[in-house]
Design an enzyme around this catalytic site. Structure first.
Site, PDB file in Angstrom:
ATOM      1  N   ARG A 136       0.900  -1.348  -0.146  1.00  0.00           N
ATOM      2  CA  ARG A 136      -0.170  -0.072   0.037  1.00  0.00           C
ATOM      3  C   ARG A 136       0.662   1.467  -0.112  1.00  0.00           C
ATOM      4  O   ARG A 136       0.501   2.387  -0.267  1.00  0.00           O
ATOM      5  CB  ARG A 136      -0.820  -0.017   1.147  1.00  0.00           C
ATOM      6  CG  ARG A 136      -2.034  -1.249   1.291  1.00  0.00           C
ATOM      7  CD  ARG A 136      -2.512  -1.154   2.745  1.00  0.00           C
ATOM      8  NE  ARG A 136      -3.398  -0.005   2.894  1.00  0.00           N
ATOM      9  CZ  ARG A 136      -4.763   0.220   2.685  1.00  0.00           C
ATOM     10  NH1 ARG A 136      -5.344  -0.890   2.337  1.00  0.00           N
ATOM     11  NH2 ARG A 136      -5.239   1.185   2.954  1.00  0.00           N
ATOM     12  N   TRP A 189       2.117   6.169   6.100  1.00  0.00           N
ATOM     13  CA  TRP A 189       2.641   6.904   4.921  1.00  0.00           C
ATOM     14  C   TRP A 189       2.184   8.527   5.125  1.00  0.00           C
ATOM     15  O   TRP A 189       1.138   8.882   5.474  1.00  0.00           O
ATOM     16  CB  TRP A 189       1.436   6.613   3.781  1.00  0.00           C
ATOM     17  CG  TRP A 189       1.936   7.275   2.177  1.00  0.00           C
ATOM     18  CD1 TRP A 189       2.698   6.615   1.387  1.00  0.00           C
ATOM     19  CD2 TRP A 189       1.357   8.275   1.750  1.00  0.00           C
ATOM     20  NE1 TRP A 189       2.760   7.381   0.341  1.00  0.00           N
ATOM     21  CE2 TRP A 189       2.114   8.341   0.518  1.00  0.00           C
ATOM     22  CE3 TRP A 189       0.524   9.312   2.085  1.00  0.00           C
ATOM     23  CZ2 TRP A 189       1.456   9.404  -0.415  1.00  0.00           C
ATOM     24  CZ3 TRP A 189       0.039  10.382   1.248  1.00  0.00           C
ATOM     25  CH2 TRP A 189       0.641  10.341  -0.021  1.00  0.00           C
ATOM     26  N   LYS A 249       1.485   4.958 -16.644  1.00  0.00           N
ATOM     27  CA  LYS A 249       2.145   3.516 -16.249  1.00  0.00           C
ATOM     28  C   LYS A 249       3.526   3.891 -16.703  1.00  0.00           C
ATOM     29  O   LYS A 249       4.396   3.255 -15.389  1.00  0.00           O
ATOM     30  CB  LYS A 249       1.934   2.442 -17.228  1.00  0.00           C
ATOM     31  CG  LYS A 249       0.959   1.431 -17.229  1.00  0.00           C
ATOM     32  CD  LYS A 249       0.597   0.760 -15.963  1.00  0.00           C
ATOM     33  CE  LYS A 249       0.067   1.711 -14.678  1.00  0.00           C
ATOM     34  NZ  LYS A 249      -1.317   1.743 -14.460  1.00  0.00           N
ATOM     35  N   LYS A 267      -0.778   2.507  -2.687  1.00  0.00           N
ATOM     36  CA  LYS A 267      -1.830   1.784  -3.467  1.00  0.00           C
ATOM     37  C   LYS A 267      -3.390   2.114  -3.266  1.00  0.00           C
ATOM     38  O   LYS A 267      -3.993   2.124  -4.462  1.00  0.00           O
ATOM     39  CB  LYS A 267      -1.981   0.334  -2.928  1.00  0.00           C
ATOM     40  CG  LYS A 267      -2.820  -0.620  -3.909  1.00  0.00           C
ATOM     41  CD  LYS A 267      -2.421  -0.778  -5.126  1.00  0.00           C
ATOM     42  CE  LYS A 267      -3.355  -1.638  -6.084  1.00  0.00           C
ATOM     43  NZ  LYS A 267      -3.053  -1.330  -7.641  1.00  0.00           N
ATOM     44  N   GLU A 270      -3.301   5.987 -20.093  1.00  0.00           N
ATOM     45  CA  GLU A 270      -2.839   5.241 -19.474  1.00  0.00           C
ATOM     46  C   GLU A 270      -1.280   4.676 -19.757  1.00  0.00           C
ATOM     47  O   GLU A 270      -0.629   4.349 -18.530  1.00  0.00           O
ATOM     48  CB  GLU A 270      -3.732   4.159 -19.482  1.00  0.00           C
ATOM     49  CG  GLU A 270      -3.462   2.654 -18.453  1.00  0.00           C
ATOM     50  CD  GLU A 270      -3.596   3.231 -17.045  1.00  0.00           C
ATOM     51  OE1 GLU A 270      -3.897   4.150 -16.858  1.00  0.00           O
ATOM     52  OE2 GLU A 270      -2.975   2.182 -16.438  1.00  0.00           O
ATOM     53  N   HIS A 317      -0.047  21.909 -31.812  1.00  0.00           N
ATOM     54  CA  HIS A 317      -0.519  23.347 -31.242  1.00  0.00           C
ATOM     55  C   HIS A 317       0.260  23.538 -30.036  1.00  0.00           C
ATOM     56  O   HIS A 317      -0.171  24.395 -29.048  1.00  0.00           O
ATOM     57  CB  HIS A 317      -2.093  23.325 -30.535  1.00  0.00           C
ATOM     58  CG  HIS A 317      -3.148  22.799 -31.776  1.00  0.00           C
ATOM     59  ND1 HIS A 317      -3.251  23.907 -32.795  1.00  0.00           N
ATOM     60  CD2 HIS A 317      -3.710  21.788 -32.153  1.00  0.00           C
ATOM     61  CE1 HIS A 317      -4.103  23.498 -33.737  1.00  0.00           C
ATOM     62  NE2 HIS A 317      -4.402  22.128 -33.322  1.00  0.00           N
ATOM     63  N   GLU A 324       4.992   6.467 -13.835  1.00  0.00           N
ATOM     64  CA  GLU A 324       5.015   5.987 -12.254  1.00  0.00           C
ATOM     65  C   GLU A 324       5.828   5.190 -11.870  1.00  0.00           C
ATOM     66  O   GLU A 324       6.356   4.998 -10.615  1.00  0.00           O
ATOM     67  CB  GLU A 324       3.517   5.588 -11.844  1.00  0.00           C
ATOM     68  CG  GLU A 324       3.125   4.466 -12.467  1.00  0.00           C
ATOM     69  CD  GLU A 324       1.601   4.390 -12.048  1.00  0.00           C
ATOM     70  OE1 GLU A 324       1.121   4.544 -10.933  1.00  0.00           O
ATOM     71  OE2 GLU A 324       0.818   3.528 -12.741  1.00  0.00           O
ATOM     72  N   ASN A 336      -5.243   5.141  10.521  1.00  0.00           N
ATOM     73  CA  ASN A 336      -5.402   5.645   9.415  1.00  0.00           C
ATOM     74  C   ASN A 336      -6.337   6.583   8.942  1.00  0.00           C
ATOM     75  O   ASN A 336      -7.446   6.580   9.610  1.00  0.00           O
ATOM     76  CB  ASN A 336      -6.029   4.262   8.485  1.00  0.00           C
ATOM     77  CG  ASN A 336      -4.853   3.362   8.522  1.00  0.00           C
ATOM     78  OD1 ASN A 336      -3.818   3.639   8.860  1.00  0.00           O
ATOM     79  ND2 ASN A 336      -4.983   2.545   7.500  1.00  0.00           N
ATOM     80  N   GLY A 337      -6.251   7.704   8.310  1.00  0.00           N
ATOM     81  CA  GLY A 337      -7.127   8.835   8.047  1.00  0.00           C
ATOM     82  C   GLY A 337      -6.317  10.177   8.547  1.00  0.00           C
ATOM     83  O   GLY A 337      -5.321  10.137   8.664  1.00  0.00           O
TER      84      GLY A 337
HETATM   85  C1  F6R Z   1      -1.941   3.857 -11.437  1.00  0.00           C
HETATM   86  C2  F6R Z   1      -3.122   3.638 -10.214  1.00  0.00           C
HETATM   87  C3  F6R Z   1      -3.615   4.848  -9.886  1.00  0.00           C
HETATM   88  C4  F6R Z   1      -5.026   4.427  -9.330  1.00  0.00           C
HETATM   89  C5  F6R Z   1      -5.842   5.770  -8.672  1.00  0.00           C
HETATM   90  C6  F6R Z   1      -7.227   5.252  -8.306  1.00  0.00           C
HETATM   91  O1  F6R Z   1      -1.450   2.938 -11.639  1.00  0.00           O
HETATM   92  O2  F6R Z   1      -3.099   2.694  -9.783  1.00  0.00           O
HETATM   93  O3  F6R Z   1      -3.551   5.791 -10.726  1.00  0.00           O
HETATM   94  O4  F6R Z   1      -5.978   4.060 -10.583  1.00  0.00           O
HETATM   95  O5  F6R Z   1      -5.324   5.912  -7.661  1.00  0.00           O
HETATM   96  O6  F6R Z   1      -7.284   4.345  -7.377  1.00  0.00           O
HETATM   97  P1  F6R Z   1      -8.650   3.323  -7.140  1.00  0.00           P
HETATM   98  O7  F6R Z   1      -9.039   2.751  -8.571  1.00  0.00           O
HETATM   99  O8  F6R Z   1      -8.193   2.376  -6.000  1.00  0.00           O
HETATM  100  O9  F6R Z   1      -9.833   4.414  -6.945  1.00  0.00           O
END
Ligand code: F6R
Length: 612
Positions: free
Chosen positions: A27, A76, A488, A607, A484, A507, A491, A102-103
């Protein structure tokens, strides 16, 4: 983001806590810690900045932390830098109460100042320490732990999932939740709390999802759950279908590669329960035909990759339904005073089902009178539970931070939903429906086919992994796909990358193209292939190196303009992006591998993003 695990039972707690935290590592975190209540009723805490391996070293250097009750946390950082002091668990000044959380507690500064005026000295910069200190304060004042817990919950504002230990109650762990996921696990050897089911799979598959406002008291022998009025409640227990191996690497170097390779099967699991006798059957929408027929607009709301699925959905659903469909970033949508009503369907897409911005957008949509249909992977997650209709992707646990199989299954499900709604609204004829569903049927096999030969992606990555900047271009569905592909790549490899509608480059952005710049041209969308070819010619004329991703049908149009050509099997145009993303995922993966990046846990990322 942060992870919580807690255990109370008959076994030593620390090994269970560390194992659970290891399973939450994916995560994303920057510090970790554990607390136990020892058999002598001492509260002991060990916590540190850095990875779990550092925490393990710290634990080995101490007197063993013994005790059959404990809480653990991976943090985190939000409030306060990642360091030993800011790591969780946090304890109150009297050393009696330990908390993992968490939060975000929004009014923490105000409470902190109040407690400081009463002489309480804080150790950390975190909002979480406020919970521990305030709870001890109320515990001292009220003399009853549960009274103190409820007093704290009544005083704090914001989002929380928390685990609480008090040394005066050495056999009891307390859990509370609001707007952050928390579940209870029932094991043979004791009971558990966790922020994510993957932490528990080794010990139990029987769980209860806590709801907002609920408080649970766990002992080795049982669990009691109370609602926000402190009334004891019975809650259903669920059995998790995922097995432990689903959350393990199974011989792959990285979860990301494993999850890329699982996509054929994942898409099969998404589609097959929903296609019967040449028709799409979505049981969750049974009886809703009149509502679907009255729809005037669809808003797809999501973040990151899920938003990119929404972009694909915009093109695909508009084509199928002939009503306006727009894709919105959840973080913008929620504050945009969106024009919604009962003739607008809001589709929220989320792998984790816990993304705070998407959740807030969902609530905004409901408040404004629209129904919310969510496409979610994690069963029982908050978005799944708050939506009017939830469609699960059934992709299995996705552990790598960079999403792959969630993305493809979300896309497949969204298009399937489009076909279903189009049929309800009389917008699709039998022939077109058959053409799409026939291709849906072949899709898992075609995915497996693409994934059966990885050489071209490995070679392209070996050639281009040293780029400073990469551009993706494409038109229509290929434009959405490029977004996308670019995400990918950046990141996980940390290479700067951008994605443009191919016709937009001239442009402004084309000024960045110089000899040797890598442009990845997505050329799978047949209707506009000649236009896309012209845009490829434009960047080639400025010296760009081009990797073209094409289909058997479009390859002849672009092959003379490509330094590398990746050819995909042809499928129905609406499904082509499901295949089209595979080379982009693999290219990003192998580039990151060549650059020695931490692929499953890229820097600064988490995550499931449960903060704004
Ligand atoms: C990129 C990625 C993020 C998630 C985004 C939404 O590889 O995984 O951009 O797509 O944080 O996350 P979810 O789908 O869990 O709402």
């Amino acid at each position: 983001m942060c992870g919580i695990i807690g255990y109370v039972g008959k076994s030593e707690a620390v090994p269970i806590l560390l194992d659970g935290l290891e399973r939450l590592e994916y995560r994303g975190y920057d510090s970790a810690g554990v607390a136990v209540v020892s058999p002598e009723s001492e509260l002991r805490v060990v916590k540190t900045k850095g990875r779990l391996s550092v925490l393990r070293e710290h634990l080995e250097q101490q007197d063993p932390l013994r005790g059959t009750i404990g809480i653990g946390h991976t943090r985190w950082a939000t409030h306060g830098e990642p360091n030993d002091t800011n790591a969780h668990p946090h304890i109150g000044q009297d050393g009696k109460i330990a908390v993992v959380h968490n939060g975000i507690i929004e009014n923490y500064l105000e409470i902190r100042e109040l407690l400081e005026r009463k002489g309480i000295i804080f150790q950390s910069e975190t909002d979480t320490e406020v919970i521990a200190q305030l709870m001890e304060y109320y515990y001292r004042k009220l003399g009853n732990l549960m009274d103190a817990v409820y007093a704290v919950l009544g005083r704090i504002e914001g989002a929380y999932a928390m685990g609480i230990l008090c040394k005066d109650f050495p056999g009891q762990m307390i859990a509370a939740r609001k707007d952050a996921p928390l579940l209870i696990g029932y094991g043979e050897d004791g009971n558990y709390i966790a922020s994510d089911v993957t932490a528990l799979l080794r010990y139990t598959r029987t769980v209860t999802y806590m709801e907002d406002g609920e408080v649970a008291v766990l002992t080795a022998d049982g669990v009691q759950i109370f609602d926000q009025d402190r009334t004891a409640i019975d809650k259903p227990r669920h059995t998790i279908e995922w097995d432990v191996s689903a959350a393990e690497k199974g011989g792959y170097a990285h979860f990301m590669l494993k999850e890329i390779m699982e996509q054929g099967e994942a898409v099969r699991k998404t589609i097959s329960p929903r296609v019967h006798d040449g028709r799409v059957v979505i049981e969750e929408l049974a009886g809703m035909e009149p509502y679907l027929q009255g729809l005037r607009k669809i808003c797809i709301v999501a973040c990151g990759s899920a938003y990119h699925v929404g972009m694909i959905g915009k093109y695909a659903l508009e084509r199928l339904l002939r009503i306006p469909v727009d894709a919105y970033l959840a973080s913008e949508f929620r504050y945009s005073e969106p024009l919604l009503g009962d003739d607008t369907l809001v589709i929220v897409i989320s792998q984790s089902g816990e993304t705070l911005d998407s959740m807030a957008a969902l609530r905004e949509a409901k408040k404004r009178g629209s129904k919310v249909l969510s496409i979610v992977n994690v069963v029982g997650s908050s978005i799944a539970r708050e939506s009017d209709i939830t469609l699960y992707t059934w992709a299995g646990p996705e552990i790598a931070v960079a999403t792959t199989k969630a993305y493809t299954t979300q896309m497949a499900l969204l298009i399937l939903l489009g076909v279903y709604c189009a049929e309800c609204n009389g917008k699709i004829d039998a022939e077109e429906r058959k053409a799409i569903l026939d291709e849906f049927d072949k899709l898992p096999e075609k995915i497996d086919g693409v994934l059966s030969d990885l050489k071209i992606y490995q070679e392209a990555a070996a050639r281009y992994f040293n780029q400073d900047s990469v551009f993706f271009i494409g038109r229509n569905l290929d434009y959405a796909l490029g977004l996308e592909g670019s995400l990918k790549l950046k990141e996980i490899s940390y290479i700067h990358s951008e994605s443009y509608a191919a016709g937009e480059l001239k442009h402004g952005t084309i000024s960045l193209i110089e000899p040797g710049t890598l442009v990845i041209a997505l050329a799978t969308y047949t209707p506009l292939i000649e236009k896309t070819r012209s845009n490829i010619v434009e960047v080639r004329a400025r010296g760009a190196d081009v990797i073209a991703v094409a289909t058997e049908e479009t390859a002849p149009y672009v092959k003379d303009q490509a330094d590398e050509l990746m050819i995909l099997p042809k499928t129905h145009p609406l499904l082509q992006s499901v295949l089209g993303v595979l080379p982009l995922q693999l290219f990003a993966y192998y580039v990151a591998l060549n650059r020695g990046c931490d692929i499953d846990k890229p820097r600064n990322l988490a995550k499931s993003v449960t903060v704004e």
